[in-house]
Write a protein that holds these residues in place. Structure first.
Motif, PDB file in Angstrom:
ATOM      1  N   GLY A 167      42.050  44.599  49.440  1.00  0.00           N
ATOM      2  CA  GLY A 167      40.632  44.334  49.200  1.00  0.00           C
ATOM      3  C   GLY A 167      39.718  45.535  49.355  1.00  0.00           C
ATOM      4  O   GLY A 167      38.505  45.407  49.269  1.00  0.00           O
ATOM      5  N   ASP A 222      42.286  40.112  45.420  1.00  0.00           N
ATOM      6  CA  ASP A 222      41.744  41.331  45.996  1.00  0.00           C
ATOM      7  C   ASP A 222      42.401  42.530  45.315  1.00  0.00           C
ATOM      8  O   ASP A 222      43.529  42.450  44.852  1.00  0.00           O
ATOM      9  CB  ASP A 222      42.047  41.402  47.504  1.00  0.00           C
ATOM     10  N   GLN A 234      36.914  42.827  45.985  1.00  0.00           N
ATOM     11  CA  GLN A 234      37.313  41.545  46.566  1.00  0.00           C
ATOM     12  C   GLN A 234      37.548  40.544  45.429  1.00  0.00           C
ATOM     13  O   GLN A 234      36.925  40.657  44.370  1.00  0.00           O
ATOM     14  CB  GLN A 234      36.183  40.998  47.442  1.00  0.00           C
ATOM     15  N   GLN A 235      38.410  39.559  45.699  1.00  0.00           N
ATOM     16  CA  GLN A 235      38.638  38.497  44.720  1.00  0.00           C
ATOM     17  C   GLN A 235      37.278  37.924  44.277  1.00  0.00           C
ATOM     18  O   GLN A 235      36.425  37.652  45.127  1.00  0.00           O
ATOM     19  CB  GLN A 235      39.473  37.393  45.357  1.00  0.00           C
TER      20      GLN A 235
END
Ligand SMILES: Nc1nc2c(c(=O)[nH]1)N[C@H]1C(S)=C(S)[C@@H](COP(=O)(O)OP(=O)(O)OC[C@H]3O[C@@H](n4cnc5c(N)ncnc54)[C@H](O)[C@@H]3O)O[C@H]1N2
Ligand code: MOO
Ligand SMILES: [Mg+2]
Length: 399
Positions: free
Chosen positions: A135, A42, A139-140
């Motif tokens: 985040g 994130d 986001q990842q």
């Protein structure tokens, strides 16, 4: 004779895909990104404190407490402290992770520290203030930078922060410049009265260096056998050949004939433009492209900017936008040709790009190029162009 637009379409139909290569990210500035860059975590990866000060639990403040016991100090890079108690605070620094049990940061300017107590001296405190939440930006797994973009300094920071030491970029074509002419001597030689030093090849090389390309140079005399042999050799070793000179109607302009003799098919010869009318373009059956530019220095220079750079950008998959500028003074051009008018551009206070004509003394006057930074493409079907009219702009001399 074909128009500039027709010539460009023929060239545009010859874009190629030269594939991709991985390069060290620190060497990727200016290259075209050939893979999507994804967030590996994130962004930010944890609740990141954005002010130096104290961390509190907002519930304590809302309950009326203004004096907090300092339970510890947490610097950026420290593991988060644990085990918070009511009415306790932690001294905390910008870049630190928010410790467990705390949710609000008050900057040092708004507290009074005495011994191991911090007193809050302002009332306008918001729950969650001065925290850049985990985040919040990405986001990842999100695409942070999509392929097809030029790698800018801002992209370098993204590539670095997601831990990519190598990055996939578009491969450049292998390009060689062939200059020709018996009157041309090397830069470190002293020309006889009837000779000049060669310069077009160095200009083209410099323009392409600005794009990140490394290119080779060859010079050939006005001699048909050598011309054929050198072009043949280059066709075997390069993706693109750029020639300068030897393509007009002179008795010693051997290039067009030599090109056809070594298997390069002419796609066009001559364009309804000034400068650069004798421009020749072709390809062989292996897909090697040949841009043979007219030798007059301004003609070569303009053709590289009007045709070769746009071809390179298309080939590399780069999205580009047309640019326009306002003609800043009346201008007259009589021949029935499109005219590439050299201009100096300025940004007017109202936001318009103004282009002041600086026509120079024809296509041999390369000194004039140094005083200009762009050309306007003026249409062929007119003679008089008025101040205030808008035309397409091609910029050069950019750093
Ligand atoms: N009878 C006609 N003559 C010419 C025409 C025409 O339509 N009919 N077109 C003119 C135009 S327009 C141009 S542009 C030139 C193009 O000539 P070439 O491509 O054949 O080029 P060269 O003859 O070899 O050289 C022209 C000029 O440029 C100088 N030059 C060439 N290479 C370099 C270099 N690497 N560095 C510096 N300067 C260079 C060369 O010395 C000549 O002065 O043809 C007109 N003629
Ligand atoms: O193309 Mo030529 O450059 O007009 O002299
Ligand atoms: Mg010539």
């Amino acid at each position: 004779m074909i128009t500039v637009e027709q010539a460009w379409h023929i060239i545009q139909n010859q874009t190629r895909d030269y594939g991709t290569e991985a390069v060290a990210f620190e060497r990727s500035l200016g290259r075209i990104l050939a893979e999507d860059i994804l967030a590996d975590r994130d962004m930010p990866p944890f609740d990141r404190v954005t002010m130096d000060g104290i961390a509190i639990n907002y519930t304590d403040f809302a309950g009326g407490n203004r004096s907090f016991t300092i339970a510890g100090t947490q610097a950026a890079g420290d593991e988060p402290l644990r085990g918070s108690k009511p009415d306790h605070c932690v001294e905390i620094m910008t870049g630190a992770v928010l410790p467990e049990g705390f949710d609000t940061i008050i900057r040092y300017e708004d507290v009074l520290i005495t011994g191991n107590h911090a007193e809050v001296i302002v009332e306008n405190i918001r729950r969650g203030q001065n925290i850049h939440n985990k985040g919040k930006d990405k986001q990842q797994g999100d695409v942070v930078a999509a392929k097809g973009r030029v790698i800018s300094p801002a992209l370098i920071s993204i590539i670095a922060s997601v831990g990519k030491t190598n990055v996939l970029v578009k491969k450049f074509p292998k390009v060689v410049i062939i200059s020709s002419g018996d009157e041309l001597v090397e830069v470190d030689e002293t020309p006889a009265i009837y000779q000049i030093r060669r310069s077009n090849n160095y200009t083209i090389k410099a323009i392409l260096q600005q794009q990140g390309l490394q290119i080779d140079m060859v010079h050939i005399p006005d001699e048909p056998n050598v011309t054929r042999d050198e072009i043949s050799r280059c066709l075997d070793n390069y993706d693109v050949i750029l020639l300068s000179g030897g393509i007009s109607m002179g008795k010693f302009d051997y290039i067009p004939q030599a090109l056809e003799e070594v298997g390069v098919t002419k796609l066009f010869h001559k364009v309804r433009q000034r400068p650069g009318k004798p421009f020749w373009f072709g390809a062989n059956d292996k897909g090697v492209l040949v841009f043979a530019f007219p030798g007059n220095p301004v003609a070569t220079f303009m053709c590289v900017h009007r045709y070769f750079l746009p071809w390179l950008q298309d080939t590399l998959g780069l999205l580009t936008q047309k640019r326009y500028a306002v003609l800043a003074a009346d201008f007259t051009f009589e021949p029935d040709l499109e005219y590439f008018l050299q201009v100096q551009t300025t940004m007017a206070p109202d936001g318009r790009t103004m282009a002041t004509p600086l026509a120079g003394n024809g296509s041999g006057d390369f000194a004039n190029l140094a005083d200009t930074d762009a050309f306007l493409q003026l249409p062929a079907d007119r003679t008089d162009f008025e101040a205030g009219e808008v035309f397409e702009l091609f910029q050069f001399n950019r750093n």
